[in-house]
Design an enzyme around this catalytic site. Sequence first.
Site, PDB file in Angstrom:
ATOM      1  N   TYR A   1      45.349  -4.525 -21.323  1.00 38.48           N
ATOM      2  CA  TYR A   1      44.460  -5.572 -21.827  1.00 38.48           C
ATOM      3  C   TYR A   1      43.207  -4.965 -22.450  1.00 38.48           C
ATOM      4  O   TYR A   1      42.837  -5.283 -23.587  1.00 38.48           O
ATOM      5  CB  TYR A   1      44.091  -6.515 -20.682  1.00 38.48           C
ATOM      6  CG  TYR A   1      43.086  -7.580 -21.031  1.00 38.48           C
ATOM      7  CD1 TYR A   1      43.500  -8.805 -21.553  1.00 38.48           C
ATOM      8  CD2 TYR A   1      41.719  -7.385 -20.829  1.00 38.48           C
ATOM      9  CE1 TYR A   1      42.579  -9.795 -21.866  1.00 38.48           C
ATOM     10  CE2 TYR A   1      40.794  -8.362 -21.143  1.00 38.48           C
ATOM     11  CZ  TYR A   1      41.235  -9.567 -21.654  1.00 38.48           C
ATOM     12  OH  TYR A   1      40.320 -10.539 -21.981  1.00 38.48           O
TER      13      TYR A   1
ATOM     14  N   LYS B   1      41.910  -4.672 -26.503  1.00 33.47           N
ATOM     15  CA  LYS B   1      40.577  -5.130 -26.903  1.00 33.47           C
ATOM     16  C   LYS B   1      39.789  -3.994 -27.569  1.00 33.47           C
ATOM     17  O   LYS B   1      39.077  -4.210 -28.558  1.00 33.47           O
ATOM     18  CB  LYS B   1      39.820  -5.643 -25.688  1.00 33.47           C
ATOM     19  CG  LYS B   1      40.402  -6.899 -25.051  1.00 33.47           C
ATOM     20  CD  LYS B   1      40.278  -8.101 -25.964  1.00 33.47           C
ATOM     21  CE  LYS B   1      40.670  -9.389 -25.240  1.00 33.47           C
ATOM     22  NZ  LYS B   1      40.580 -10.571 -26.117  1.00 33.47           N
TER      23      LYS B   1
END
Length: 207
Positions: free
Chosen positions: A129, A133
């Site tokens: 994750y 990002k």
Amino acid sequence: MLKTALVLGGTGLVGKTLVEQLCRDHRYQTITCLVRKPLSKDFFSGNINKIEPIVVDFESLEDYQGYFGCQHIYVCLGTTIKKAGSKSAFRKVDFEYVHVAAQLARAQRAGSFVWISSVGASAKSNNFYLRVKGELENAIIGMSGLNNASAVRPSLLLGERKEMRPAEKLASALSPFLSPLLHGRLIKYKPVQAADVAAQMIRLQVF
């Protein structure tokens, strides 16, 4: 001079409160919201006469590039791997859609571009994750010709969500006890209200 805004992801936790804040902001004349499906008339509160919802296919954002020629673009798109169903589906929403939006903003010479990243985002992270990002941050910040690009990096979000995610539900319950312990370099990890993230996004825009 009154500003025009474009919002992607305006139905989510941060996006919805962002649109409502923009409606109350006297500096904005119109707020165009690109959405996946039609919204009920009472979905947003505030001066809804400013809002123009446009149903689009996010798989073909290029077909709607004309909407990206506004002064301020806000991108609040985001999902979870669980909700998306796979890592590739998550990356499509959290990286590809946002990256395409940035490219369209550049092509249409938008005044500024603000999107939601995450605290701890890093292209070198072992966490998928956070790595996605971070890769997105690198891709957008390194994009020549894109005006005034900025990312907000919230920690766990607090606020009323239709589907309260387990981590956010736990953070909401523990926040009154843990937040006072997070200070100095740890302050960035404090759970944050969605309304505060939306307000920060507006502050990052160039007026």
